[in-house]
Write a protein that holds these residues in place. Structure first.
Motif, PDB file in Angstrom:
ATOM      1  N   ARG A 108       2.958   4.969  -7.469  1.00  0.00           N
ATOM      2  CA  ARG A 108       1.735   5.312  -8.645  1.00  0.00           C
ATOM      3  C   ARG A 108       2.001   4.401  -9.838  1.00  0.00           C
TER       4      ARG A 108
ATOM      5  N   ARG B 169       1.295   4.168  -3.096  1.00  0.00           N
ATOM      6  CA  ARG B 169       0.957   5.390  -2.821  1.00  0.00           C
ATOM      7  C   ARG B 169       2.154   6.361  -3.415  1.00  0.00           C
ATOM      8  N   LYS B 170       3.254   5.654  -3.256  1.00  0.00           N
ATOM      9  CA  LYS B 170       4.603   6.503  -3.323  1.00  0.00           C
ATOM     10  C   LYS B 170       4.851   6.396  -4.976  1.00  0.00           C
TER      11      LYS B 170
ATOM     12  N   ILE C 106      -6.684   4.855  -2.826  1.00  0.00           N
ATOM     13  CA  ILE C 106      -5.789   5.605  -3.189  1.00  0.00           C
ATOM     14  C   ILE C 106      -5.662   6.066  -4.497  1.00  0.00           C
ATOM     15  N   LEU C 107      -5.410   4.878  -5.409  1.00  0.00           N
ATOM     16  CA  LEU C 107      -5.198   5.102  -6.735  1.00  0.00           C
ATOM     17  C   LEU C 107      -6.486   4.378  -7.671  1.00  0.00           C
TER      18      LEU C 107
ATOM     19  N   GLN D   3      -7.517  -0.845  -0.279  1.00  0.00           N
ATOM     20  CA  GLN D   3      -6.677   0.267   0.110  1.00  0.00           C
ATOM     21  C   GLN D   3      -6.145   0.853  -0.993  1.00  0.00           C
ATOM     22  N   ILE D   4      -5.618   0.170  -1.745  1.00  0.00           N
ATOM     23  CA  ILE D   4      -4.771   0.799  -2.964  1.00  0.00           C
ATOM     24  C   ILE D   4      -5.662   1.520  -4.065  1.00  0.00           C
TER      25      ILE D   4
ATOM     26  N   VAL E  38       0.836  -1.337   0.138  1.00  0.00           N
ATOM     27  CA  VAL E  38       0.041  -0.078   0.107  1.00  0.00           C
ATOM     28  C   VAL E  38       0.944   1.160   0.056  1.00  0.00           C
TER      29      VAL E  38
END
Length: 225
Positions: free
Chosen positions: A49, A46-47, A74-75, A70-71, A42
């Protein structure tokens, strides 16, 4: 030519190395990161992408299904392809419910892995042949057992899913608290909420449920008395 960036999330180093070498032979694919457990996956997603994440289901700390959820929060544009040694209905259903665009058995050929990455990047789905047959059956039948899992899982928060996984992995409340960085009383509250929401009132029952729902792999069954 823009390369498709890939994040590898797999807890076995030798398997990750195999995927990295295999994908490195493809001119249009680029491995940009590797994670050995779910929370790291995860964080790296986030870092970095990445365009596509190859995600193992059974990983320490956070399983691949919850990591996928969760990913994708975020994306939303990222594509996740689940990897598993098992093709049970529960694993397939849970993977698609988590938002995965593909599901591959670990014995899948290198050609199919690369094809899956390319197809999901185009917005399509890709499943190993046995998985496609299972999906067809799941869509044509009303499986009350799976429906029960779906409804119950949908009521669980991400934190409750994490606690459920750690319980199923045999972690005591103190260990779970340390893993998640929360207090023991908070863990106890999450455990109570899990039992209430799932209508399961013992640890063995929670573990069996986690296996049946595909939250952890069935090899854990060997530890259940």
């Amino acid at each position: 030519m823009k390369r498709i960036t890939v994040l590898l999330a797999e807890d076995h180093m030798i398997v990750r190395e195999g995927f990295r070498k295999m994908l490195g032979l493809e001119p249009d694919l680029e491995v940009v990161g590797e994670a050995e457990e779910g929370r790291q996956a995860v964080a790296l997603a986030r870092k970095l992408r990445p365009d596509v994440i190859l995600m193992d289901i059974a990983m320490p700390l956070l399983n691949g299904l919850e990591a996928t959820r969760q990913i994708l929060k975020i994306l939303p544009a990222a594509k996740v392809v689940i990897l598993s040694a098992h093709s049970d209905d529960a694993y397939v259903q849970s993977a698609t419910d988590s938002g995965a665009a593909g599901f591959l058995l670990k014995q899948t050929s290198a050609h199919d892995v690369c094809q899956a990455i390319r197809e999901v990047q185009k917005g399509k789905t890709f499943f190993s042949a046995p998985i496609t047959r299972r999906l067809d059956r799941l869509q044509s039948q009303s499986l009350s057992r799976m429906g029960g899992h779906d409804k119950k899982i949908s009521r669980l928060t991400s934190r409750e899913m994490e606690v459920l996984q750690l319980i199923a992995e045999g972690k005591a409340n103190k260990q779970t608290a340390a893993e998640l960085g929360i207090g023991i009383k908070t863990v106890e509250k999450h455990r109570q909420h899990l039992m209430q929401k799932l209508d399961i009132h013992d640890t063995a029952g929670l573990t069996r449920y986690a296996i049946g729902a595909g939250i952890i792999e069935s090899s854990v069954q060997l530890t259940i008395v």
